[in-house]
Design a protein around this motif. Structure first.
Motif, PDB file in Angstrom:
ATOM      1  N   PRO A 157       3.103   4.726  -2.315  1.00  0.00           N
ATOM      2  CA  PRO A 157       3.121   3.477  -1.536  1.00  0.00           C
ATOM      3  C   PRO A 157       4.555   3.102  -1.141  1.00  0.00           C
ATOM      4  O   PRO A 157       5.478   3.245  -1.935  1.00  0.00           O
ATOM      5  CB  PRO A 157       2.533   2.455  -2.505  1.00  0.00           C
ATOM      6  CG  PRO A 157       1.733   3.253  -3.484  1.00  0.00           C
ATOM      7  CD  PRO A 157       2.482   4.541  -3.641  1.00  0.00           C
ATOM      8  N   ILE A 158       4.714   2.631   0.098  1.00  0.00           N
ATOM      9  CA  ILE A 158       6.027   2.227   0.606  1.00  0.00           C
ATOM     10  C   ILE A 158       5.939   0.809   1.158  1.00  0.00           C
ATOM     11  O   ILE A 158       4.981   0.464   1.859  1.00  0.00           O
ATOM     12  CB  ILE A 158       6.512   3.170   1.727  1.00  0.00           C
ATOM     13  CG1 ILE A 158       6.799   4.571   1.168  1.00  0.00           C
ATOM     14  CG2 ILE A 158       7.768   2.627   2.395  1.00  0.00           C
ATOM     15  CD1 ILE A 158       7.248   5.552   2.228  1.00  0.00           C
ATOM     16  N   GLU A 321      -6.452   1.249  -7.949  1.00  0.00           N
ATOM     17  CA  GLU A 321      -6.842   2.645  -8.164  1.00  0.00           C
ATOM     18  C   GLU A 321      -6.580   3.496  -6.924  1.00  0.00           C
ATOM     19  O   GLU A 321      -6.234   4.669  -7.027  1.00  0.00           O
ATOM     20  CB  GLU A 321      -8.324   2.718  -8.551  1.00  0.00           C
ATOM     21  CG  GLU A 321      -8.626   2.122  -9.923  1.00  0.00           C
ATOM     22  CD  GLU A 321     -10.073   2.317 -10.309  1.00  0.00           C
ATOM     23  OE1 GLU A 321     -10.811   2.970  -9.539  1.00  0.00           O
ATOM     24  OE2 GLU A 321     -10.461   1.828 -11.386  1.00  0.00           O
ATOM     25  N   LYS A 322      -6.740   2.914  -5.743  1.00  0.00           N
ATOM     26  CA  LYS A 322      -6.549   3.651  -4.495  1.00  0.00           C
ATOM     27  C   LYS A 322      -5.598   2.872  -3.577  1.00  0.00           C
ATOM     28  O   LYS A 322      -6.037   2.224  -2.621  1.00  0.00           O
ATOM     29  CB  LYS A 322      -7.887   3.885  -3.805  1.00  0.00           C
ATOM     30  CG  LYS A 322      -8.851   4.742  -4.609  1.00  0.00           C
ATOM     31  CD  LYS A 322     -10.162   4.940  -3.852  1.00  0.00           C
ATOM     32  CE  LYS A 322     -11.122   5.826  -4.640  1.00  0.00           C
ATOM     33  NZ  LYS A 322     -12.403   6.015  -3.911  1.00  0.00           N
ATOM     34  N   PRO A 323      -4.290   2.935  -3.863  1.00  0.00           N
ATOM     35  CA  PRO A 323      -3.340   2.164  -3.053  1.00  0.00           C
ATOM     36  C   PRO A 323      -3.333   2.557  -1.579  1.00  0.00           C
ATOM     37  O   PRO A 323      -3.088   1.726  -0.707  1.00  0.00           O
ATOM     38  CB  PRO A 323      -1.990   2.464  -3.711  1.00  0.00           C
ATOM     39  CG  PRO A 323      -2.204   3.726  -4.492  1.00  0.00           C
ATOM     40  CD  PRO A 323      -3.623   3.686  -4.928  1.00  0.00           C
ATOM     41  N   LYS A 324      -3.641   3.828  -1.265  1.00  0.00           N
ATOM     42  CA  LYS A 324      -3.623   4.277   0.136  1.00  0.00           C
ATOM     43  C   LYS A 324      -4.777   3.671   0.939  1.00  0.00           C
ATOM     44  O   LYS A 324      -4.733   3.639   2.170  1.00  0.00           O
ATOM     45  CB  LYS A 324      -3.693   5.797   0.208  1.00  0.00           C
ATOM     46  CG  LYS A 324      -2.467   6.496  -0.360  1.00  0.00           C
ATOM     47  CD  LYS A 324      -2.605   8.006  -0.260  1.00  0.00           C
ATOM     48  CE  LYS A 324      -1.416   8.708  -0.876  1.00  0.00           C
ATOM     49  NZ  LYS A 324      -1.549  10.187  -0.821  1.00  0.00           N
ATOM     50  N   ALA A 325      -5.808   3.203   0.226  1.00  0.00           N
ATOM     51  CA  ALA A 325      -6.976   2.642   0.910  1.00  0.00           C
ATOM     52  C   ALA A 325      -6.837   1.138   1.147  1.00  0.00           C
ATOM     53  O   ALA A 325      -7.700   0.527   1.779  1.00  0.00           O
ATOM     54  CB  ALA A 325      -8.233   2.916   0.085  1.00  0.00           C
ATOM     55  N   GLN A 326      -5.744   0.540   0.674  1.00  0.00           N
ATOM     56  CA  GLN A 326      -5.559  -0.899   0.818  1.00  0.00           C
ATOM     57  C   GLN A 326      -5.149  -1.270   2.244  1.00  0.00           C
ATOM     58  O   GLN A 326      -4.491  -0.490   2.931  1.00  0.00           O
ATOM     59  CB  GLN A 326      -4.499  -1.393  -0.171  1.00  0.00           C
ATOM     60  CG  GLN A 326      -4.851  -1.165  -1.629  1.00  0.00           C
ATOM     61  CD  GLN A 326      -6.168  -1.803  -2.005  1.00  0.00           C
ATOM     62  OE1 GLN A 326      -6.385  -2.990  -1.783  1.00  0.00           O
ATOM     63  NE2 GLN A 326      -7.067  -0.995  -2.570  1.00  0.00           N
ATOM     64  N   PRO A 327      -5.532  -2.473   2.713  1.00  0.00           N
ATOM     65  CA  PRO A 327      -5.115  -2.926   4.050  1.00  0.00           C
ATOM     66  C   PRO A 327      -3.593  -2.978   4.161  1.00  0.00           C
ATOM     67  O   PRO A 327      -2.897  -3.287   3.190  1.00  0.00           O
ATOM     68  CB  PRO A 327      -5.731  -4.328   4.153  1.00  0.00           C
ATOM     69  CG  PRO A 327      -6.842  -4.341   3.148  1.00  0.00           C
ATOM     70  CD  PRO A 327      -6.402  -3.446   2.033  1.00  0.00           C
ATOM     71  N   ILE A 328      -3.068  -2.672   5.350  1.00  0.00           N
ATOM     72  CA  ILE A 328      -1.630  -2.676   5.568  1.00  0.00           C
ATOM     73  C   ILE A 328      -1.094  -4.103   5.518  1.00  0.00           C
ATOM     74  O   ILE A 328      -1.641  -5.023   6.133  1.00  0.00           O
ATOM     75  CB  ILE A 328      -1.286  -2.029   6.926  1.00  0.00           C
ATOM     76  CG1 ILE A 328      -1.658  -0.551   6.892  1.00  0.00           C
ATOM     77  CG2 ILE A 328       0.197  -2.185   7.244  1.00  0.00           C
ATOM     78  CD1 ILE A 328      -0.924   0.266   5.846  1.00  0.00           C
TER      79      ILE A 328
END
Length: 346
Positions: A157-158, A321-328
């Motif tokens: 995550p960035i 659990e799934k940071p890439k699936a979180q809203p921007i």
């Protein structure tokens, strides 16, 4: 001279790196207890914590933070890429990010870089931070474009801190640069100025400064004023500025940063022009030490709030659990106009 048993043990251990097991043995506790102390966990008593820390100091033990963090269920070590910390705006942001990380029990590993026109140095720094197994990254530089960050975003995550983000794939907590430009332009026009020059930094040099300048130009146009634009790609634009001041009778110069504002004031003084009697000047950032004594007209960017929100948002992402699936995340925070003595009414 006779050495007791403990002194002999310490002397022997000086011949090799001190380990966590050495600290545990000397302190009379388990290795797990030593690990908990250095991970900052609350599963040990204050007495044990103090004893472990004292023994570690006596033995010269230095914990392997990265290894401990990776072994922990909570990976709380994050990386920070920061633009030149000698710039007051970035220097304060660095301090506030460190403070916020400490308050939220996050370990922050930072790397700074100054002028890097190809961005290769900054990208190498990001690769280096990833090589240190950081769980996430805070990018606090306005010169790395979105497309160069996306490959790193695929790994961890960035969060951008400070610069507005135009990509729909990168999280950002930023200053409201457009609000800064609008408020400054409205203030200058409100003081009666109509012949106004705007210094516009190249987008590749500083994206935030470019946005501020564009917002100034747009707001002036909205108020029926065509800005005299001074594009600064290389150098400081002094030749263009001299022409605008004398040929176009400019009464106000708007700068996208306080550092540039000071440069313009010095240049005006070299031309025997008084600020603000002959020409008014504005800047942006509002965090220079002594800005109140200098009386600079500026816009104070909310560094503290941006730092706190950036660390909080990154910590929340890492907790999912799934940071890439979180809203921007696209969070912009407005600052505050500073009406100083460098603008006069005409």
């Amino acid at each position: 001279m006779r050495l007791n048993v403990c002194e002999v043990q310490v002397s022997k251990r000086m011949d090799r790196p001190v380990t966590m097991s050495d600290v545990a043995e000397r302190a009379g506790v388990s290795r797990a207890s030593v690990s908990r102390v250095f991970l900052g966990q609350n599963k040990v008593s204050d007495t044990t914590r103090k004893r472990v820390l004292k023994v570690a100091a006596d033995l010269g033990y230095v914990p392997n933070v990265m290894a401990s963090s990776l072994a922990s269920k909570e990976h709380n070590t994050i990386g920070l890429l920061l633009r030149d910390a000698s710039n007051p705006a970035y220097g304060l942001l660095f301090t506030e990010l460190q403070r916020s990380a400490q308050e939220q029990a996050m370990n922050l590993i930072s790397m700074t870089i100054s002028i890097d026109r190809s961005n290769e140095g900054q990208l190498n720094s990001l690769r280096h931070l990833l090589g240190m197994q950081v769980a996430g990254l805070v990018v606090a530089t306005g010169s790395v474009p979105s497309e160069q960050l996306i490959p790193f975003h695929q790994k961890v995550p960035i969060i951008r801190a400070g610069r507005p983000e135009i990509s729909a794939k990168i999280h950002a907590v930023s200053y409201d640069e457009e609000d800064a430009g609008r408020q400054l332009a409205a203030f200058v026009v409100g003081n009666g100025h109509r012949r106004i020059a705007v210094i516009r930094t190249a987008k590749e040099t500083s994206f935030p400064e470019w946005i501020r300048a564009e917002a100034m130009i747009t707001e002036l146009a909205h108020r029926g004023i065509t800005a005299h634009i001074i594009d600064v790609v290389e150098g400081n634009g002094h030749d263009q500025l001299r022409s605008k001041l004398f040929d176009n009778r400019i009464t106000a110069v708007m700068c996208p940063s306080d550092v540039r504002q000071l440069d313009v004031i010095r240049f005006c003084q070299a031309l025997n022009l008084e600020v603000p009697e002959d020409v008014s000047v504005t800047g942006c950032d509002g965090i220079l030490p002594g800005i109140d004594l200098m009386g600079l007209t500026s816009y104070r960017i909310p560094v503290e709030q941006v730092a706190q929100h950036a660390i909080t948002e990154l910590k929340n992402l890492l907790a999912t659990e799934k940071p890439k699936a979180q809203p921007i995340i696209t969070h912009r925070i407005a600052g505050e106009l500073i009406p100083g003595r460098t603008v006069t009414r005409i």
